[in-house]
Design a protein around this motif. Sequence first.
Motif, short mmCIF file in Angstrom:
data_model
loop_
_atom_site.label_atom_id
_atom_site.label_comp_id
_atom_site.label_asym_id
_atom_site.label_seq_id
_atom_site.Cartn_x
_atom_site.Cartn_y
_atom_site.Cartn_z
N ASP A 26 0.82 -1.22 0.00
CA ASP A 26 0.00 0.00 0.00
C ASP A 26 0.84 1.27 0.00
OD1 ASP A 26 -2.59 0.83 -0.35
OD2 ASP A 26 -2.94 1.25 1.77
N GLY A 27 2.13 1.14 -0.36
CA GLY A 27 2.99 2.31 -0.43
C GLY A 27 3.30 2.70 -1.87
N GLN A 28 3.81 3.91 -2.02
CA GLN A 28 4.24 4.41 -3.32
C GLN A 28 5.66 4.94 -3.18
OE1 GLN A 28 2.59 8.20 -4.80
NE2 GLN A 28 2.26 7.20 -6.78
N LEU A 29 6.54 4.53 -4.11
CA LEU A 29 7.94 4.94 -4.07
C LEU A 29 8.17 6.21 -4.88
CD1 LEU A 29 9.84 1.54 -4.50
CD2 LEU A 29 9.03 2.63 -2.40
N ASP A 30 9.12 7.00 -4.44
CA ASP A 30 9.58 8.15 -5.21
C ASP A 30 10.14 7.66 -6.55
OD1 ASP A 30 10.77 10.94 -5.58
OD2 ASP A 30 12.58 9.69 -5.54
N LEU A 62 -7.20 -7.78 -3.09
CA LEU A 62 -8.39 -7.10 -3.57
C LEU A 62 -8.27 -5.59 -3.47
CD1 LEU A 62 -11.23 -9.28 -2.01
CD2 LEU A 62 -10.82 -8.96 -4.45
N GLU A 63 -7.76 -5.13 -2.34
CA GLU A 63 -7.65 -3.70 -2.09
C GLU A 63 -6.75 -3.04 -3.13
OE1 GLU A 63 -7.18 -1.00 1.91
OE2 GLU A 63 -5.73 -2.62 1.62
N GLY A 64 -5.64 -3.70 -3.47
CA GLY A 64 -4.74 -3.16 -4.47
C GLY A 64 -5.38 -3.06 -5.84
N ASP A 71 4.06 5.37 -13.42
CA ASP A 71 3.23 6.44 -12.87
C ASP A 71 2.78 6.15 -11.44
OD1 ASP A 71 3.33 7.99 -15.22
OD2 ASP A 71 1.74 6.77 -16.11
N LYS A 72 2.38 4.92 -11.19
CA LYS A 72 1.84 4.58 -9.87
C LYS A 72 2.95 4.24 -8.87
CE LYS A 72 -2.17 2.68 -12.24
NZ LYS A 72 -2.83 1.43 -12.67
N ARG A 73 3.87 3.40 -9.28
CA ARG A 73 5.01 2.97 -8.44
C ARG A 73 4.51 2.44 -7.08
NH1 ARG A 73 5.69 7.86 -10.06
NH2 ARG A 73 5.76 8.75 -7.98
N ASN A 74 3.38 1.73 -7.13
CA ASN A 74 2.76 1.26 -5.90
C ASN A 74 3.12 -0.19 -5.60
OD1 ASN A 74 1.15 0.76 -8.28
ND2 ASN A 74 -0.48 0.02 -6.94
N LYS A 130 2.04 6.77 1.44
CA LYS A 130 0.84 5.97 1.21
C LYS A 130 0.38 6.18 -0.22
CE LYS A 130 -3.77 4.99 3.05
NZ LYS A 130 -3.52 3.57 3.30
N TYR A 131 0.02 5.07 -0.88
CA TYR A 131 -0.45 5.17 -2.27
C TYR A 131 -1.93 5.50 -2.28
CZ TYR A 131 -1.92 3.84 -6.95
OH TYR A 131 -2.47 3.84 -8.21
#
Length: 437
Positions: A49-53, A413-415, A80-83, A130-131
């Motif tokens: 559930d995180g997003q990277l720089d 599912l959440e992702g 774009d998402k990097r999640n 947080k993504y």
Amino acid sequence: MYCAYVTTLKELRKHSNADRLQVATVFGNDVIVDMSYKPGERVVYFPVDGQLDYAFADDNKLIRKKDADGNNIGGYLDPDKRNITALKLRGEKSEGLILPIEVLSKYTDIGKLKDGDQISEFNGIVLCQKYIPKRQRQQSNGGGTIKTRVNKKELAEKVSYDFFKEHIDTQQLAFNQNAFKPGDTCYITLKMHGTSARTANTIEVTKKKRNAILKKVFHMKDKKTTRFACVSGTRRTVLRDYEGGWYGSNAFRQKYHDFFKERLPKGMEVFYEIVGYTSGSQTIMGKCSNKLIKDKAFSKQYGDETIFSYGCKEGENDIYVYRMTMTNEDGFVVELPWEQVQIECEKMGVKCVPLFDKFIFTTWDDLMARVEKYYDGADPIGITHVREGVVVRIDNRPSFTAYKHKNFSFKCLEGIIKDNADAPDMEEAEDLIGDES
């Protein structure tokens, strides 16, 4: 708040169906890694559930890239998402991302980092967060752009509710082992996948502007009046009316405001989850095709589609209380213990979140053994869909203390829902844009 964690690899085992992969266990989560990782190695763990720089992800060859012929020549993260999502690879679960601690050497002295340190930002550079997918708000039934209405009375009067408190963010159980002490009274309750709401019978302060001449000549201050009044809100906002909002209308919330308005004693605030549908076939939380999970057993148990209905029919919704407080006129807050919450709910004729277990904390292993019994499987209320997980509460603390633990299937599912659902996650949308009011 999302963050990564410094830790040392202790458990590594061979992937059951891939010769060049192995599975590391960190904070109770399995993460698939390559064969270069060894026991005793210090690493950085990025939870689901995180997003990277972008620059950080690109430096570590994590961004998905293709050559002129369309062949993959880079990593696996969407540029774009990097999640970071939960996934299953050749039959093994993977919940997160592990990188060598050396990836942080560009930003800090890694020799000073110790196990358990939380990582998110260095010198103004946000490495992870947080993504929250960005999407447009739902239009109201009449179409067009949703606007915030401001009338003349609102300009002349300023109304505030200083003691109407937001619910605190619930942290992940896996990262808070040290929060538990022998002798703590603990409860395990169901975590429900809906949208948060709160209603309070609290002090309303109204400040009315006086005529400028009166203020100048007679040195009169603006008129201030106080009274107890009922007010409701979403997780982050105070609802002035029930128009607009992320679903085009917040009308589905109003009946619960009206319900509590007649029942809450002075000073009481109640926090609850609204589940089911807003109206018609529009769900509060996003739907998902179970085929995207790529798990035949899951699809066999829950069908072709996940709808977090919690037993509600189309057009219906319901609420489940998970917390209550009492606040006096000086702002002193008392957290109601869980059993008192159950009593108050029974008196008012409202449901509270299901309770699975009550116990005295002895060891972390005992706690996790109890959690394992309840955090996965069909939801006990909405048996047609998987449960989100559980919440472990520590009841003998002066303020609300609780930690969440989600199951792997729900994380998958959440992702998927975040990127594909036709309805946004209202709470995360609010975190992204701030207050609407």
